[in-house]
Design a protein around this motif. Structure first.
Motif, mmCIF file in Angstrom:
data_model
loop_
_atom_site.group_PDB
_atom_site.id
_atom_site.type_symbol
_atom_site.label_atom_id
_atom_site.label_comp_id
_atom_site.label_asym_id
_atom_site.label_seq_id
_atom_site.Cartn_x
_atom_site.Cartn_y
_atom_site.Cartn_z
ATOM 1 N N ALA A 85 33.567 -62.722 7.060
ATOM 2 C CA ALA A 85 33.009 -61.573 7.785
ATOM 3 C C ALA A 85 33.866 -60.322 7.634
ATOM 4 N N PRO A 133 26.402 -51.111 7.367
ATOM 5 C CA PRO A 133 25.157 -51.885 7.478
ATOM 6 C C PRO A 133 25.327 -53.145 8.319
ATOM 7 N N SER A 134 24.224 -53.629 8.835
ATOM 8 C CA SER A 134 24.213 -54.837 9.636
ATOM 9 C C SER A 134 24.879 -55.983 8.871
ATOM 10 N N GLY A 135 25.776 -56.681 9.562
ATOM 11 C CA GLY A 135 26.418 -57.845 8.945
ATOM 12 C C GLY A 135 27.677 -57.529 8.158
ATOM 13 N N CYS A 136 28.110 -56.269 8.144
ATOM 14 C CA CYS A 136 29.287 -55.915 7.319
ATOM 15 C C CYS A 136 30.601 -56.256 8.013
ATOM 16 N N GLY A 137 30.543 -56.691 9.279
ATOM 17 C CA GLY A 137 31.767 -57.159 9.936
ATOM 18 C C GLY A 137 32.292 -56.269 11.056
ATOM 19 N N LYS A 138 31.505 -55.291 11.481
ATOM 20 C CA LYS A 138 31.970 -54.327 12.493
ATOM 21 C C LYS A 138 32.316 -55.004 13.821
ATOM 22 N N SER A 139 31.374 -55.810 14.335
ATOM 23 C CA SER A 139 31.607 -56.449 15.637
ATOM 24 C C SER A 139 32.762 -57.443 15.557
ATOM 25 N N THR A 140 32.833 -58.135 14.444
ATOM 26 C CA THR A 140 33.936 -59.086 14.254
ATOM 27 C C THR A 140 35.269 -58.348 14.307
ATOM 28 N N VAL A 173 31.104 -67.812 5.869
ATOM 29 C CA VAL A 173 30.912 -66.367 5.702
ATOM 30 C C VAL A 173 32.256 -65.685 5.910
ATOM 31 N N HIS A 205 25.624 -47.569 14.998
ATOM 32 C CA HIS A 205 24.719 -47.216 13.894
ATOM 33 C C HIS A 205 24.272 -45.769 14.040
#
Ligand SMILES: Nc1ncnc2c1ncn2[C@@H]1O[C@H](COP(=O)(O)OP(=O)(O)OP(=O)(O)O)[C@@H](O)[C@H]1O
Length: 226
Positions: A20, A39-46, A18, A199
């Motif tokens: 990320a 959106p969820s999974g778009c790489g923010k936390s990474t 993936v 969010h």
């Protein structure tokens, strides 16, 4: 100040890869609050973990407080993180058996500072988020919003300049969230650089700048020219 330049990161789990984060450049200055949304999974936390030196980018560079951290040796990275970067997570992560003041003083004490000095510093940090009256209370006797403000004080204690927060209001009702945001904004006014993954549009409304990510890239940035 935080400077991300072309950072990218991929994960591999088994056969699946993936991408990320696909090359994000972002400068966050002192005294500003930046909200990272998407959106969820778009790489923010990474992105946030790379900004905080918790994981290195595959490519690109990360500068915090004038030092390039993605190439630092582990011991130096650890020290630089402790001096300059504070983290806040959705679930507060306070130690239940320690008082509020002890929680805030803990990182400095673990770093070798005398108990007296660390406690004095903790009280100052608690004052800067309006929680000094709760110094001798225990986390379980506080509301979620109050616990999160203590976590903010711990992140800021010792004058750490960069506060990175991942969904800090995610577990809170809107009144508590507003109080946490008040505290965050007062840290920003005293010169901190804050980057929040959220969010929550109420957080974005109070940010100086909103960065919207999509599929690992920045889609929209209200502060692109800043
Ligand atoms: N440790 C990991 N191993 C494998 N894949 C991961 C890992 N961490 C994140 N990912 C994947 O990387 C992508 C980005 O994840 P990330 O957590 O950065 O997104 P996010 O925007 O913060 O999502 P959310 O809003 O749900 O927290 C997702 O596809 C996720 O599944």
């Amino acid at each position: 100040m935080l400077v991300l330049d072309g950072v990218a990161r991929r994960y591999r789990s088994g056969e699946v890869e993936v991408q990320a984060v696909r090359g994000v450049s972002l400068t966050a200055r002192e005294g500003t609050l930046t909200a990272v949304m998407g959106p969820s999974g778009c790489g923010k936390s990474t992105l946030l973990t790379m900004a905080g030196g918790l994981q290195p980018p595959d490519t690109g560079t990360v500068m915090v407080a004038g030092v390039r951290i993605d190439t630092l040796a582990e011991a130096e990275l650890y020290q630089h993180r402790r001096r300059h970067i504070g983290y806040v997570f959705q679930d507060y992560n306070l130690v239940r058996i320690l008082s509020v003041a002890e929680n805030v003083a803990l990182p400095a004490e673990l770093d070798g500072m005398s108990r007296r000095k660390a406690r004095a510093q903790a009280r100052e940090a608690l004052a800067s988020v309006g929680m000094e009256a709760y110094a001798d209370r225990y986390p379980d006797s506080l509301s979620g919003g109050q616990q999160q403000r203590v976590a903010l004080a711990r992140a800021f204690s010792g004058g750490r300049g960069l506060i990175l927060a991942d969904e800090p209001t995610g577990a809170l009702d809107s009144d508590s969230a507003a109080q946490v945001l008040d505290s965050l904004q007062s840290l920003v006014r005293s010169g901190a650089t804050c980057v929040i993954v959220t969010h929550d549009e109420a957080v974005a409304a109070r940010a100086d700048r909103v960065v919207r990510m999509r599929d690992g890239v920045v889609g929209e940035d209200t502060g692109a020219a800043a």
